[in-house]
Design a protein around this motif. Sequence first.
Motif, PDB file in Angstrom:
ATOM      1  N   GLY A 114     -30.943   2.537  62.724  1.00 25.86           N
ATOM      2  CA  GLY A 114     -30.151   3.298  61.768  1.00 25.86           C
ATOM      3  C   GLY A 114     -28.671   2.996  61.872  1.00 25.86           C
ATOM      4  O   GLY A 114     -28.240   2.178  62.694  1.00 25.86           O
ATOM      5  N   ASP A 115     -27.900   3.694  61.032  1.00 30.08           N
ATOM      6  CA  ASP A 115     -26.449   3.514  61.008  1.00 30.08           C
ATOM      7  C   ASP A 115     -25.815   4.025  62.300  1.00 30.08           C
ATOM      8  O   ASP A 115     -24.870   3.423  62.816  1.00 30.08           O
ATOM      9  CB  ASP A 115     -25.840   4.233  59.795  1.00 30.08           C
ATOM     10  N   GLY A 116     -26.355   5.115  62.853  1.00 30.32           N
ATOM     11  CA  GLY A 116     -25.814   5.640  64.104  1.00 30.32           C
ATOM     12  C   GLY A 116     -26.112   4.671  65.234  1.00 30.32           C
ATOM     13  O   GLY A 116     -25.238   4.303  66.024  1.00 30.32           O
ATOM     14  N   ASP A 117     -27.359   4.242  65.304  1.00 33.11           N
ATOM     15  CA  ASP A 117     -27.810   3.335  66.364  1.00 33.11           C
ATOM     16  C   ASP A 117     -27.030   2.008  66.333  1.00 33.11           C
ATOM     17  O   ASP A 117     -26.632   1.495  67.376  1.00 33.11           O
ATOM     18  CB  ASP A 117     -29.306   3.077  66.158  1.00 33.11           C
ATOM     19  N   ASP A 142     -29.600   2.552  56.501  1.00 31.79           N
ATOM     20  CA  ASP A 142     -28.357   3.322  56.483  1.00 31.79           C
ATOM     21  C   ASP A 142     -28.524   4.534  55.572  1.00 31.79           C
ATOM     22  O   ASP A 142     -28.662   4.398  54.355  1.00 31.79           O
ATOM     23  CB  ASP A 142     -27.225   2.398  55.982  1.00 31.79           C
ATOM     24  N   ASN A 143     -28.522   5.739  56.198  1.00 36.55           N
ATOM     25  CA  ASN A 143     -28.658   6.965  55.396  1.00 36.55           C
ATOM     26  C   ASN A 143     -27.405   7.822  55.476  1.00 36.55           C
ATOM     27  O   ASN A 143     -27.390   8.972  55.049  1.00 36.55           O
ATOM     28  CB  ASN A 143     -29.904   7.766  55.826  1.00 36.55           C
ATOM     29  N   PHE A 144     -26.344   7.250  56.072  1.00 33.57           N
ATOM     30  CA  PHE A 144     -25.028   7.905  56.175  1.00 33.57           C
ATOM     31  C   PHE A 144     -25.062   9.193  56.996  1.00 33.57           C
ATOM     32  O   PHE A 144     -24.207  10.072  56.819  1.00 33.57           O
ATOM     33  CB  PHE A 144     -24.454   8.225  54.782  1.00 33.57           C
ATOM     34  N   VAL A 145     -26.072   9.332  57.868  1.00 34.58           N
ATOM     35  CA  VAL A 145     -26.189  10.577  58.646  1.00 34.58           C
ATOM     36  C   VAL A 145     -27.037  10.314  59.897  1.00 34.58           C
ATOM     37  O   VAL A 145     -27.792   9.330  59.934  1.00 34.58           O
ATOM     38  CB  VAL A 145     -26.827  11.698  57.766  1.00 34.58           C
ATOM     39  N   TYR A 146     -26.894  11.139  60.920  1.00 35.68           N
ATOM     40  CA  TYR A 146     -27.842  11.115  62.035  1.00 35.68           C
ATOM     41  C   TYR A 146     -29.007  11.991  61.589  1.00 35.68           C
ATOM     42  O   TYR A 146     -28.863  13.218  61.515  1.00 35.68           O
ATOM     43  CB  TYR A 146     -27.239  11.716  63.308  1.00 35.68           C
ATOM     44  N   GLY A 147     -30.139  11.373  61.276  1.00 35.12           N
ATOM     45  CA  GLY A 147     -31.287  12.123  60.777  1.00 35.12           C
ATOM     46  C   GLY A 147     -32.061  12.790  61.899  1.00 35.12           C
ATOM     47  O   GLY A 147     -32.302  13.993  61.870  1.00 35.12           O
ATOM     48  N   LEU A 148     -32.433  12.003  62.913  1.00 35.88           N
ATOM     49  CA  LEU A 148     -33.312  12.514  63.975  1.00 35.88           C
ATOM     50  C   LEU A 148     -32.739  13.754  64.643  1.00 35.88           C
ATOM     51  O   LEU A 148     -33.458  14.697  64.940  1.00 35.88           O
ATOM     52  CB  LEU A 148     -33.554  11.427  65.029  1.00 35.88           C
TER      53      LEU A 148
END
Length: 322
Positions: A114-117, A142-148
Amino acid sequence: MSETTTLPVEAGVSPAIAELPSREKLTKKAITADHPTWCPGCGDFAVLASFYKVLEKRQLDHEKIVTLAGIGCSSRFPYFVNGHGVHYIHGRAVPLASGISLARPDLHVFLFGGDGDGFSIGGNHVDHGARKNINMTYFIMDNFVYGLTKKQTSPTSPIGFKSKTDPQGAIDQPVNPMKKLIAGGATFIARTHATQVKHMMEMIERAFDHQGFSVIECLSECVEFFPDVFDPADPKKGGSFEVIQEKKWDNTPEDELRHDVTDELAAYKLAQLPFPGVFGVFYQSDRPTKNALEKKWIDNTREKTGGASDLELLQKTFDRMK
Ligand SMILES: Cc1ncc(C[n+]2csc(CCOP(=O)(O)OP(=O)(O)O)c2C)c(N)n1
Ligand code: SF4
Ligand SMILES: [Mg+2]
């Protein structure tokens, strides 16, 4: 297990090779592992489906498929692919993938995250993987957020995004993934969208065919914690999906206006375009990979040591340390 294929020995095939077992077709069933645990409607489902389709289309040797990831919803990817795989430490998948790629250049190393990772905790590793040009295919959802971890501001969150870490709205300038990857030295850089399966598959195939550090940023909606963020880029939701027109080198006046994927500055200009920007291949260059450079160095050393085995070389190194 599959049946044995017997090749005609008179065709010059040695009897040993003539007895090789024939390969079973690589089907979606064979590549599918666990049922994905993402929320219904998560963009990552389409990425997984596209990846299965590419594997099926390209009929890769099943035992050579490796999927790796850090931590995050998107990083759960390796669980859902039946192949060699590791769900590794948050942000550390690039170094792990680098070791595997360098030690086993015969494997197909696919990295997901992801984007954070990739741009937060793992941002530094991405830069080094890119500058070293280590051969792998890296797909960033890339979802522009920390989802997990349930809605914290990520490095790609837009200014104003209200999250658990920015209840009054994000104030920090977001990372521009394309600019970061160009500056880092990645040799294949593309952008796609999870609602555009055909385009996504094309980008995966082109990244896979590229020798070097290939990265795809894919806008993939987190329906739970940042719903509808990609509307402007999604034609199904009334937005736009503008694909980069690449140069055809056909000497026509139209070609003057098309994008030269080998032009770093032109790629930067595309990366400057306001959201949702454009989609396709931003940059591609054929700089030698670390895999190829290291191989030369290993081959030279081997020649100097008269073809000593790995064990003999290791023993010699230990002897020198005494
Ligand atoms: C060293 C470490 N720091 C923090 C975390 C907590 N953590 C897990 S996933 C994550 C962010 C994931 O965001 P992203 O990579 O964008 O993935 P997504 O869930 O959005 O797909 C964080 C901060 C962790 N697991 N390990
Ligand atoms: S929280 Fe968001 S990113 Fe994670 S599975 Fe659900 S929709 Fe997808
Ligand atoms: Mg994310």
